[in-house]
Scaffold this active site. Structure first.
Site, PDB file in Angstrom:
ATOM      1  N   CYS A   1     -26.912  -3.935 -24.266  1.00  0.00           N
ATOM      2  CA  CYS A   1     -26.897  -4.970 -23.228  1.00  0.00           C
ATOM      3  C   CYS A   1     -28.126  -5.860 -23.324  1.00  0.00           C
ATOM      4  O   CYS A   1     -28.698  -6.254 -22.306  1.00  0.00           O
ATOM      5  CB  CYS A   1     -26.780  -4.375 -21.833  1.00  0.00           C
ATOM      6  SG  CYS A   1     -25.250  -3.508 -21.567  1.00  0.00           S
TER       7      CYS A   1
ATOM      8  N   HIS B   1     -32.693  -6.717 -20.257  1.00  0.00           N
ATOM      9  CA  HIS B   1     -31.303  -6.230 -20.191  1.00  0.00           C
ATOM     10  C   HIS B   1     -30.464  -7.350 -19.581  1.00  0.00           C
ATOM     11  O   HIS B   1     -30.965  -8.133 -18.764  1.00  0.00           O
ATOM     12  CB  HIS B   1     -31.304  -4.994 -19.286  1.00  0.00           C
ATOM     13  CG  HIS B   1     -30.011  -4.250 -19.215  1.00  0.00           C
ATOM     14  ND1 HIS B   1     -28.941  -4.708 -18.481  1.00  0.00           N
ATOM     15  CD2 HIS B   1     -29.617  -3.079 -19.766  1.00  0.00           C
ATOM     16  CE1 HIS B   1     -27.943  -3.829 -18.591  1.00  0.00           C
ATOM     17  NE2 HIS B   1     -28.325  -2.839 -19.368  1.00  0.00           N
TER      18      HIS B   1
ATOM     19  N   GLN C   1     -35.747   1.389 -16.097  1.00  0.00           N
ATOM     20  CA  GLN C   1     -36.243   2.319 -17.123  1.00  0.00           C
ATOM     21  C   GLN C   1     -37.641   2.837 -16.803  1.00  0.00           C
ATOM     22  O   GLN C   1     -38.239   3.556 -17.608  1.00  0.00           O
ATOM     23  CB  GLN C   1     -36.256   1.638 -18.501  1.00  0.00           C
ATOM     24  CG  GLN C   1     -34.896   1.147 -18.975  1.00  0.00           C
ATOM     25  CD  GLN C   1     -33.937   2.288 -19.300  1.00  0.00           C
ATOM     26  OE1 GLN C   1     -34.338   3.440 -19.485  1.00  0.00           O
ATOM     27  NE2 GLN C   1     -32.651   1.986 -19.353  1.00  0.00           N
TER      28      GLN C   1
ATOM     29  N   LYS D   1     -30.062   6.821 -13.346  1.00  0.00           N
ATOM     30  CA  LYS D   1     -30.977   7.027 -14.467  1.00  0.00           C
ATOM     31  C   LYS D   1     -32.127   7.956 -14.077  1.00  0.00           C
ATOM     32  O   LYS D   1     -32.936   8.341 -14.914  1.00  0.00           O
ATOM     33  CB  LYS D   1     -31.526   5.690 -14.957  1.00  0.00           C
ATOM     34  CG  LYS D   1     -30.466   4.790 -15.599  1.00  0.00           C
ATOM     35  CD  LYS D   1     -31.103   3.587 -16.261  1.00  0.00           C
ATOM     36  CE  LYS D   1     -30.156   2.427 -16.445  1.00  0.00           C
ATOM     37  NZ  LYS D   1     -29.136   2.631 -17.459  1.00  0.00           N
TER      38      LYS D   1
ATOM     39  N   ASP E   1     -37.641  -5.315 -12.824  1.00  0.00           N
ATOM     40  CA  ASP E   1     -36.479  -4.468 -13.110  1.00  0.00           C
ATOM     41  C   ASP E   1     -37.034  -3.090 -13.460  1.00  0.00           C
ATOM     42  O   ASP E   1     -37.583  -2.892 -14.546  1.00  0.00           O
ATOM     43  CB  ASP E   1     -35.685  -5.087 -14.268  1.00  0.00           C
ATOM     44  CG  ASP E   1     -34.622  -4.142 -14.821  1.00  0.00           C
ATOM     45  OD1 ASP E   1     -34.522  -2.978 -14.352  1.00  0.00           O
ATOM     46  OD2 ASP E   1     -33.894  -4.554 -15.740  1.00  0.00           O
TER      47      ASP E   1
END
Lengths: 415, 158
Positions: A366, A123, A203, A226, A200
């Protein structure tokens, strides 16, 4: 869906509405999840009973607000199995956390000629901070590419990560491909060469149990919104010895030890990295989201999403003209499914699905370098969460079929 | 089911333009050129315009990639402005950008837009207004010799 999960739908009043005269099917969870009543009530309760600034006041409300804020930190610590609460820093979101690492650790430890290794599926938030750091320092940014099946190419990673590498930064789960990356192995590779690993988790944390100690990541960032928490709150986990050696990110109130006219000292962790009044209510809301997810159990969340993907993915792939990107094997696919309908722009697909009440995302997500690498300008993306049902999956499948038929009629067939 | 509503957006003439876009080719030696992007969806248009010595559009062509709406809008735009003077074309671009956000214009102005006037329906699909305006922004910016950029830049100037 068993009884527990169907009861849980009542916690999400936003899902009980019609959009364009159809029952809303919310499949844009990779962009942001919906919040259960428990999170909304935690915010309301905080503002109605405990609101005050933290760590400053002597009065009772300030003590309560501080206790709420720190309790939320410990909930998150436990949730990701961080060794100590001081290693859990509140941020604005995942992007903020990754920028923090790039501008402090990166600024202090990357020099001309060094290398930073990321993946082509990142991303922009885990790409641009490193790209710009590399430009500032005269360092080289290198990309790990994909195997034919849409997974990260570990063999290439082994070639790219060398003694020149200072930072390896890779998404735990892709926001486009639906892949889970082997970040434990990547962290080990990084460590073998004296580099740090930055994960990261935007997700991943909402959808699976994450243990930062088992993964042995040095830094790990994610967002609250999220994972059913409020917007504007996120977490950066960092190993204590690294965080302690790093310069502050921002300067101001709350992050100081002593301030003199010409020099200052910094507060202890985690406050060194929490300058200014933080999103206190956001932290409390995130704590409530952690409670909510913990109450259900992350293994249940993961199993439910896996079951839905097992159901949905083969049926999507079976629709003539649907192209699904990323792994085709449901077992290797998270609830994030990027796809296109043949000869149709994803924007047209998303508008048509919206007319059927089905909310999906369309665009480059993104991840423009990934789109370019895949030879695409954009894709549609359906992303699932705990409250999605098989009926939702069926609605998507029917709407896809109807969208295809709509655009195949009229001028397309008469010409 | 809700797809009937799509008919108002995707009228046959729009689908026809997107399937068989007019003037979809590059003019390598054009007097006015621009590349404009819609960063939201990754759509891109390269617009080439040939102005003659009286500042009339003697030829126009576009290339690029985009959704049904942006492709058909570009196709209808090239039809509408072919042979127009620079000032006439700029006025039409203004009419179009006003029309899609619901600002009133005399019928005469809308007639000038030819097929493109059909896109007034886009108003009811706010998320798609940029798709329709991309090519008209490109026209305006190219004629004014403004630099390449994003459709958002144009919006801010308004």
């Amino acid at each position: 869906m068993d009884n527990t999960l169907s009861k849980l739908l009542q916690d999400f009043p936003i899902l009980d509405q019609k959009v364009n005269d159809e029952r809303l099917v919310y499949l844009d969870n990779a962009a942001t999840a919906q919040r259960p009543n428990q999170v909304i009530e935690a915010l309301t309760h905080f503002y109605q009973t405990d609101n005050a600034n933290v760590h400053r006041g002597v009065h009772t409300l300030a003590e309560r607000a501080t206790a709420d804020y720190e309790a939320a930190r410990r909930k998150v610590q436990k949730f990701i199995h961080a060794p100590e609460p001081e290693e859990v820093i509140f941020t604005k979101g995942c992007t903020d956390g990754l920028n923090l690492v790039a501008s402090t650790y990166g600024e202090a430890n990357v020099s001309a000629g060094d290398e930073i290794v990321i993946s082509i599926m990142e991303h922009h938030s885990n790409l641009i901070p490193w790209q710009q750091l590399a430009i500032r320092k005269g360092a080289t940014l290198k990309y790990i590419h994909l195997t034919d099946d849409g997974e990260l190419d570990l063999e290439e990673a082994k070639q790219l990560i060398t003694d020149k590498t200072k930072i390896v930064a890779v998404a735990h789960a892709s926001n486009v491909m639906g892949t889970v990356n082997p970040i434990k192995q990547l962290a080990k590779l990084a460590h073998q060469h004296g580099a740090v690993f930055v994960g990261d988790g935007a997700q991943a944390v909402p959808h699976m149990a994450v243990d930062v100690q088992d993964l042995d990541v040095d830094f790990y960032a994610f967002s609250g919104h999220k994972m059913m928490g409020p917007t504007g709150i996120g977490i950066l986990y960092g190993k204590r010895e690294l965080l302690e050696a790093m310069p502050p990110y921002q300067y101001g109130g709350e992050m100081i030890g002593f301030v003199h006219q010409q020099e200052s000292t910094w507060a202890e962790l985690p406050y060194k990295f929490e300058a200014g009044t933080q999103n206190i209510a956001g932290a409390v809301g995130l704590g409530a989201a952690v409670d909510y997810l913990t109450g259900i159990g992350m293994s249940v969340v993961r199993a439910h999403e896996q079951e839905l993907v097992n159901y949905l993915l083969p049926k999507m792939e079976a629709i003539d003209g649907v192209q699904v990107y990323g792994p085709q094997d449901p077992a290797k696919h998270t609830g994030v499914i990027a796809f296109n309908l043949e000869n149709l722009h994803p924007h047209d697909v998303a508008t048509a699905l919206d007319m059927e009440g089905v909310a999906v995302r369309a665009g480059h997500h993104c991840a423009q370098p990934l789109m370019e690498y895949l030879g695409l300008t954009a894709t549609a993306r359906a992303s699932l969460y705990l409250y999605n049902t098989q009926a939702d999956a069926d609605r998507l499948l029917v709407a896809l079929q109807e969208t295809k038929e709509f655009f195949n009629h009229g001028s397309r067939e008469t010409k | 089911m809700g797809l009937e509503k799509l008919n108002s957006l995707y009228r046959e003439v729009i689908l026809d333009h997107s399937d068989h876009p007019h003037h979809k080719h590059a003019l390598p030696d054009a007097t006015h050129k621009i590349t404009l992007k819609n960063p939201t969806c990754g759509d891109v248009i390269n617009l080439d315009i040939q102005l003659d010595d009286q500042d009339r559009i003697s030829d126009i062509g576009f290339t690029g990639d985009g959704c049904t709406i942006s492709q058909s809008s570009a196709s209808m735009m090239t039809d509408a402005v072919m042979g127009k003077s620079k000032d006439e074309a700029l006025n039409m671009a203004k009419t179009f950008s006003d029309m899609v956000i619901g600002k009133k214009h005399p019928q005469k102005d809308l007639d000038e837009l030819q097929d493109a006037a059909i896109l007034s329906n886009i108003m009811t699909f706010p998320a798609r207004i940029k798709c329709a305006t991309l090519s008209w922004w490109a026209l305006q910016r190219a004629l004014l010799k403004q630099p390449d950029g994003n459709v958002d830049d144009s919006e801010k100037e308004e």
